[in-house]
Design a protein around this motif. Structure first.
Motif, PDB file in Angstrom:
ATOM      1  N   ARG A  20       0.845  -1.215   0.000  1.00  0.00           N
ATOM      2  CA  ARG A  20       0.000   0.000   0.000  1.00  0.00           C
ATOM      3  C   ARG A  20       0.870   1.251   0.000  1.00  0.00           C
ATOM      4  O   ARG A  20       0.557   2.241  -0.655  1.00  0.00           O
ATOM      5  CB  ARG A  20      -0.946   0.022   1.206  1.00  0.00           C
ATOM      6  CG  ARG A  20      -1.862  -1.161   1.340  1.00  0.00           C
ATOM      7  CD  ARG A  20      -2.609  -1.512   0.081  1.00  0.00           C
ATOM      8  NE  ARG A  20      -3.546  -0.473  -0.348  1.00  0.00           N
ATOM      9  CZ  ARG A  20      -4.405  -0.622  -1.349  1.00  0.00           C
ATOM     10  NH1 ARG A  20      -4.436  -1.748  -2.043  1.00  0.00           N
ATOM     11  NH2 ARG A  20      -5.220   0.354  -1.690  1.00  0.00           N
TER      12      ARG A  20
ATOM     13  N   ARG B 297     -12.136  -0.894  -3.844  1.00  0.00           N
ATOM     14  CA  ARG B 297     -11.805  -2.188  -4.451  1.00  0.00           C
ATOM     15  C   ARG B 297     -12.907  -2.576  -5.430  1.00  0.00           C
ATOM     16  O   ARG B 297     -14.075  -2.263  -5.201  1.00  0.00           O
ATOM     17  CB  ARG B 297     -11.710  -3.275  -3.376  1.00  0.00           C
ATOM     18  CG  ARG B 297     -10.645  -2.999  -2.346  1.00  0.00           C
ATOM     19  CD  ARG B 297      -9.626  -4.083  -2.333  1.00  0.00           C
ATOM     20  NE  ARG B 297      -8.600  -3.800  -1.350  1.00  0.00           N
ATOM     21  CZ  ARG B 297      -7.408  -4.376  -1.348  1.00  0.00           C
ATOM     22  NH1 ARG B 297      -7.102  -5.259  -2.262  1.00  0.00           N
ATOM     23  NH2 ARG B 297      -6.519  -4.081  -0.440  1.00  0.00           N
TER      24      ARG B 297
ATOM     25  N   THR C 243     -13.845  -7.943  -7.644  1.00  0.00           N
ATOM     26  CA  THR C 243     -12.847  -9.025  -7.545  1.00  0.00           C
ATOM     27  C   THR C 243     -11.675  -8.620  -6.652  1.00  0.00           C
ATOM     28  O   THR C 243     -10.617  -9.253  -6.693  1.00  0.00           O
ATOM     29  CB  THR C 243     -12.326  -9.414  -8.940  1.00  0.00           C
ATOM     30  OG1 THR C 243     -11.788  -8.235  -9.560  1.00  0.00           O
ATOM     31  CG2 THR C 243     -13.413 -10.013  -9.803  1.00  0.00           C
TER      32      THR C 243
ATOM     33  N   SER D  63       2.139  -6.966  -6.133  1.00  0.00           N
ATOM     34  CA  SER D  63       2.135  -8.375  -5.744  1.00  0.00           C
ATOM     35  C   SER D  63       3.111  -8.531  -4.594  1.00  0.00           C
ATOM     36  O   SER D  63       4.144  -7.846  -4.544  1.00  0.00           O
ATOM     37  CB  SER D  63       2.553  -9.242  -6.924  1.00  0.00           C
ATOM     38  OG  SER D  63       2.555 -10.606  -6.553  1.00  0.00           O
ATOM     39  N   HIS D  64       2.784  -9.417  -3.648  1.00  0.00           N
ATOM     40  CA  HIS D  64       3.711  -9.655  -2.529  1.00  0.00           C
ATOM     41  C   HIS D  64       3.767 -11.138  -2.195  1.00  0.00           C
ATOM     42  O   HIS D  64       2.749 -11.807  -2.096  1.00  0.00           O
ATOM     43  CB  HIS D  64       3.337  -8.834  -1.297  1.00  0.00           C
ATOM     44  CG  HIS D  64       1.864  -8.621  -1.063  1.00  0.00           C
ATOM     45  ND1 HIS D  64       1.022  -9.610  -0.670  1.00  0.00           N
ATOM     46  CD2 HIS D  64       1.109  -7.496  -1.184  1.00  0.00           C
ATOM     47  CE1 HIS D  64      -0.198  -9.110  -0.533  1.00  0.00           C
ATOM     48  NE2 HIS D  64      -0.187  -7.833  -0.843  1.00  0.00           N
TER      49      HIS D  64
ATOM     50  N   ASP E 264       3.018 -10.455 -10.779  1.00  0.00           N
ATOM     51  CA  ASP E 264       3.003 -11.495  -9.762  1.00  0.00           C
ATOM     52  C   ASP E 264       4.434 -11.851  -9.385  1.00  0.00           C
ATOM     53  O   ASP E 264       5.306 -11.959 -10.250  1.00  0.00           O
ATOM     54  CB  ASP E 264       2.273 -12.753 -10.247  1.00  0.00           C
ATOM     55  CG  ASP E 264       1.888 -13.637  -9.070  1.00  0.00           C
ATOM     56  OD1 ASP E 264       1.238 -13.128  -8.138  1.00  0.00           O
ATOM     57  OD2 ASP E 264       2.247 -14.818  -9.064  1.00  0.00           O
TER      58      ASP E 264
ATOM     59  N   GLU F 288      -0.775 -15.634 -13.379  1.00  0.00           N
ATOM     60  CA  GLU F 288      -1.311 -14.654 -12.428  1.00  0.00           C
ATOM     61  C   GLU F 288      -1.206 -13.229 -12.976  1.00  0.00           C
ATOM     62  O   GLU F 288      -2.072 -12.395 -12.710  1.00  0.00           O
ATOM     63  CB  GLU F 288      -0.555 -14.751 -11.100  1.00  0.00           C
ATOM     64  CG  GLU F 288      -0.993 -15.905 -10.244  1.00  0.00           C
ATOM     65  CD  GLU F 288      -2.269 -15.587  -9.475  1.00  0.00           C
ATOM     66  OE1 GLU F 288      -3.293 -16.195  -9.806  1.00  0.00           O
ATOM     67  OE2 GLU F 288      -2.239 -14.741  -8.591  1.00  0.00           O
TER      68      GLU F 288
ATOM     69  N   LYS G 276      -4.376 -10.739 -13.178  1.00  0.00           N
ATOM     70  CA  LYS G 276      -4.363  -9.450 -12.487  1.00  0.00           C
ATOM     71  C   LYS G 276      -4.448  -8.277 -13.459  1.00  0.00           C
ATOM     72  O   LYS G 276      -5.073  -7.263 -13.156  1.00  0.00           O
ATOM     73  CB  LYS G 276      -3.133  -9.371 -11.594  1.00  0.00           C
ATOM     74  CG  LYS G 276      -3.217 -10.464 -10.510  1.00  0.00           C
ATOM     75  CD  LYS G 276      -2.034 -10.467  -9.599  1.00  0.00           C
ATOM     76  CE  LYS G 276      -2.130  -9.303  -8.644  1.00  0.00           C
ATOM     77  NZ  LYS G 276      -0.930  -9.233  -7.778  1.00  0.00           N
TER      78      LYS G 276
ATOM     79  N   ILE H 176     -10.417 -15.400  -9.228  1.00  0.00           N
ATOM     80  CA  ILE H 176      -9.619 -16.631  -9.296  1.00  0.00           C
ATOM     81  C   ILE H 176     -10.332 -17.757 -10.054  1.00  0.00           C
ATOM     82  O   ILE H 176      -9.737 -18.771 -10.358  1.00  0.00           O
ATOM     83  CB  ILE H 176      -9.195 -17.151  -7.907  1.00  0.00           C
ATOM     84  CG1 ILE H 176     -10.401 -17.308  -6.996  1.00  0.00           C
ATOM     85  CG2 ILE H 176      -8.160 -16.295  -7.285  1.00  0.00           C
ATOM     86  CD1 ILE H 176     -10.065 -18.089  -5.735  1.00  0.00           C
TER      87      ILE H 176
HETATM   88  N1  COA Z   1      -6.973  -8.204  -9.957  1.00  0.00           N
HETATM   89  C1  COA Z   1      -5.815  -7.519  -9.886  1.00  0.00           C
HETATM   90  N2  COA Z   1      -5.178  -7.218  -8.736  1.00  0.00           N
HETATM   91  C2  COA Z   1      -5.739  -7.654  -7.596  1.00  0.00           C
HETATM   92  C3  COA Z   1      -6.935  -8.377  -7.585  1.00  0.00           C
HETATM   93  C4  COA Z   1      -7.563  -8.654  -8.835  1.00  0.00           C
HETATM   94  N3  COA Z   1      -8.700  -9.312  -8.939  1.00  0.00           N
HETATM   95  N4  COA Z   1      -7.263  -8.672  -6.325  1.00  0.00           N
HETATM   96  C5  COA Z   1      -6.297  -8.151  -5.552  1.00  0.00           C
HETATM   97  N5  COA Z   1      -5.374  -7.530  -6.317  1.00  0.00           N
HETATM   98  C6  COA Z   1      -4.143  -6.836  -5.925  1.00  0.00           C
HETATM   99  C7  COA Z   1      -4.184  -6.262  -4.524  1.00  0.00           C
HETATM  100  O1  COA Z   1      -3.427  -5.059  -4.515  1.00  0.00           O
HETATM  101  C8  COA Z   1      -3.541  -7.329  -3.707  1.00  0.00           C
HETATM  102  O2  COA Z   1      -2.796  -6.841  -2.607  1.00  0.00           O
HETATM  103  P1  COA Z   1      -3.497  -6.099  -1.374  1.00  0.00           P
HETATM  104  O3  COA Z   1      -4.821  -6.768  -1.182  1.00  0.00           O
HETATM  105  O4  COA Z   1      -2.549  -6.288  -0.239  1.00  0.00           O
HETATM  106  O5  COA Z   1      -3.625  -4.675  -1.812  1.00  0.00           O
HETATM  107  C9  COA Z   1      -2.547  -7.948  -4.656  1.00  0.00           C
HETATM  108  O6  COA Z   1      -3.108  -7.811  -5.944  1.00  0.00           O
HETATM  109  C10 COA Z   1      -2.336  -9.395  -4.324  1.00  0.00           C
HETATM  110  O7  COA Z   1      -1.531  -9.970  -5.301  1.00  0.00           O
HETATM  111  P2  COA Z   1      -0.545 -11.152  -4.917  1.00  0.00           P
HETATM  112  O8  COA Z   1       0.314 -10.684  -3.809  1.00  0.00           O
HETATM  113  O9  COA Z   1       0.123 -11.613  -6.140  1.00  0.00           O
HETATM  114  O10 COA Z   1      -1.552 -12.207  -4.282  1.00  0.00           O
HETATM  115  P3  COA Z   1      -2.082 -13.629  -4.762  1.00  0.00           P
HETATM  116  O11 COA Z   1      -1.179 -14.182  -5.797  1.00  0.00           O
HETATM  117  O12 COA Z   1      -2.322 -14.422  -3.554  1.00  0.00           O
HETATM  118  O13 COA Z   1      -3.518 -13.314  -5.334  1.00  0.00           O
HETATM  119  C11 COA Z   1      -5.298 -12.710  -6.832  1.00  0.00           C
HETATM  120  C12 COA Z   1      -3.780 -12.802  -6.574  1.00  0.00           C
HETATM  121  C13 COA Z   1      -6.023 -12.175  -5.639  1.00  0.00           C
HETATM  122  C14 COA Z   1      -5.475 -11.722  -7.936  1.00  0.00           C
HETATM  123  C15 COA Z   1      -5.935 -14.009  -7.302  1.00  0.00           C
HETATM  124  O14 COA Z   1      -5.594 -14.228  -8.643  1.00  0.00           O
HETATM  125  C16 COA Z   1      -5.658 -15.248  -6.540  1.00  0.00           C
HETATM  126  O15 COA Z   1      -6.104 -15.457  -5.439  1.00  0.00           O
HETATM  127  N6  COA Z   1      -4.899 -16.138  -7.134  1.00  0.00           N
HETATM  128  C17 COA Z   1      -4.343 -17.320  -6.506  1.00  0.00           C
HETATM  129  C18 COA Z   1      -4.972 -18.628  -6.946  1.00  0.00           C
HETATM  130  C19 COA Z   1      -4.773 -19.187  -8.335  1.00  0.00           C
HETATM  131  O16 COA Z   1      -5.511 -20.022  -8.738  1.00  0.00           O
HETATM  132  N7  COA Z   1      -3.764 -18.851  -9.150  1.00  0.00           N
HETATM  133  C20 COA Z   1      -3.565 -19.518 -10.416  1.00  0.00           C
HETATM  134  C21 COA Z   1      -2.185 -19.322 -10.955  1.00  0.00           C
HETATM  135  S1  COA Z   1      -1.759 -20.647 -12.040  1.00  0.00           S
END
Ligand code: COA
Ligand code: MG
Length: 298
Positions: free
Chosen positions: A68, A90, A93, A112-113, A135, A195, A199, A205
């Motif tokens: 943030r 937000r 999604t 991404s984190h 990502d 990812e 995003k 998801i």
């Molecule tokens: N689209 C774009 N950005 C998004 C989002 C969305 N729908 N939802 C959240 N974000 C942002 C936010 O800033 C979030 O951080 P914050 O909530 O602290 O502000 C950040 O992206 C999270 O990204 P990341 O750190 O890469 O988290 P993640 O990899 O766990 O999740 C998601 C990414 C939420 C977008 C979602 O795709 C997810 O849950 N994916 C995991 C499961 C999956 O099936 N992946 C398949 C890959 S093969």
């Protein structure tokens, strides 16, 4: 360069000198020069603080907090916006959306984190219309010693046959037998690419990850960005066009890789990424424009 790409290593200690005179108290008794990152909650709106305070694990809070702060720092540095004028919401999604200031609401950004790193990607131009997704993945997330087959069994059905072949065909690495297996590294790389698309599109998801396929041309990743990966979209639409995609992939260190997806609406505008290495920020740079949000204490 129109796209800002920043990386922040969360293991950097936050020193008192990084936050003075913004924060002047609350140092740790054992390490008087190190400041708990919770001090930095002052620099975020109340709604974000409330969310961050719900994390049970310190590292989860740290990563999300830094993410943030990076978004605020990006708008201050590249769009000349006062830190405490930014108002976010937000999407359905969960994608962060900028509500205020009104003239910046179309500026694309994403964070991404994971593991030790937080990455931000953001459009520095007001004129372009770019979709951005990023990502980052920590290779060490798998159970130590677990084989690629066991680890990836639950996830491989999310990838196309060609993508799975890219992972399973990885040659062994005799120079580093105890390091992360080459197949796992390719799995994480492919995961980051998938990812980054999810995003950039801002979808949830439940999005069909086999509706598009990656063609990786440079097989080995290094800290120097690879820009050669291409995408094929099965059923292109205005929401998910096939044209205009660029990807940047690289290692941040031995344990982390990232992928950025960028899609430009401007035809013939050339490559979006310039091939330079991602910018690594320190606390001083991250916080240089920070001001507290006073309203949250009312
Ligand atoms: N689209 C774009 N950005 C998004 C989002 C969305 N729908 N939802 C959240 N974000 C942002 C936010 O800033 C979030 O951080 P914050 O909530 O602290 O502000 C950040 O992206 C999270 O990204 P990341 O750190 O890469 O988290 P993640 O990899 O766990 O999740 C998601 C990414 C939420 C977008 C979602 O795709 C997810 O849950 N994916 C995991 C499961 C999956 O099936 N992946 C398949 C890959 S093969
Ligand atoms: Mg992720």
């Amino acid at each position: 360069m129109p796209i800002a790409r920043w990386a922040f290593n969360i293991r950097q200690p936050l020193l008192l000198e990084n936050v003075e005179p913004l924060v002047t108290s609350l140092t740790d008794d054992d390490k008087p020069n190190i400041v708990p990152v919770s001090n930095l909650l002052n620099f975020l709106p109340k709604i974000e603080c409330d969310r961050l305070l719900q994390f049970r694990l310190e590292d989860d809070m740290r990563r999300a907090l830094i993410g943030r702060l990076m978004i605020h720092s990006f708008f201050a540095a590249h769009h000349d916006c006062r830190w405490d004028r930014l108002v976010f919401s937000r999407s359905e999604t969960n994608k962060p959306i900028l509500l205020q200031p009104a003239h910046l609401t179309k500026v694309s950004f994403n964070i991404s984190h994971h593991g030790d790193w937080v990455i931000l990607v953001g459009d520095t131009s007001l004129e372009s219309t770019v979709r951005l997704g990023v990502d980052v993945m920590d290779f060490q997330e798998q159970v130590p010693g677990e084989s690629f087959e066991t680890f990836s069994a639950c996830f491989l059905d999310q990838f196309t046959a060609k993508e799975v072949a890219f992972m399973t065909d990885a040659p062994a690495d005799p120079s580093s037998p105890s390091g992360t297996a080459p197949q796992l590294k390719r799995f994480y790389r492919m995961w980051c690419l998938k990812e980054s698309i999810v995003k950039a599109l801002g979808v949830g998801i439940d999005f069909n990850l086999k509706s598009f396929e990656f063609d990786v041309k440079d097989e080995e990743e290094t800290t120097k960005p690879t820009l050669s990966t291409r995408i094929q979209v099965n059923e292109p639409s205005p929401e998910f066009p096939e044209e205009g995609w660029s990807f940047e992939e690289a290692l941040l260190d031995a344990d982390h890789c990232y992928a950025i997806a960028a899609q430009s609406e401007m035809e013939g505008s050339g490559p979006i990424m310039d091939g330079s290495e991602i910018k690594r920020l320190d606390w001083k740079e991250l916080l240089k424009d920070a001001v507290p949000y006073p309203a949250q204490f009312s």
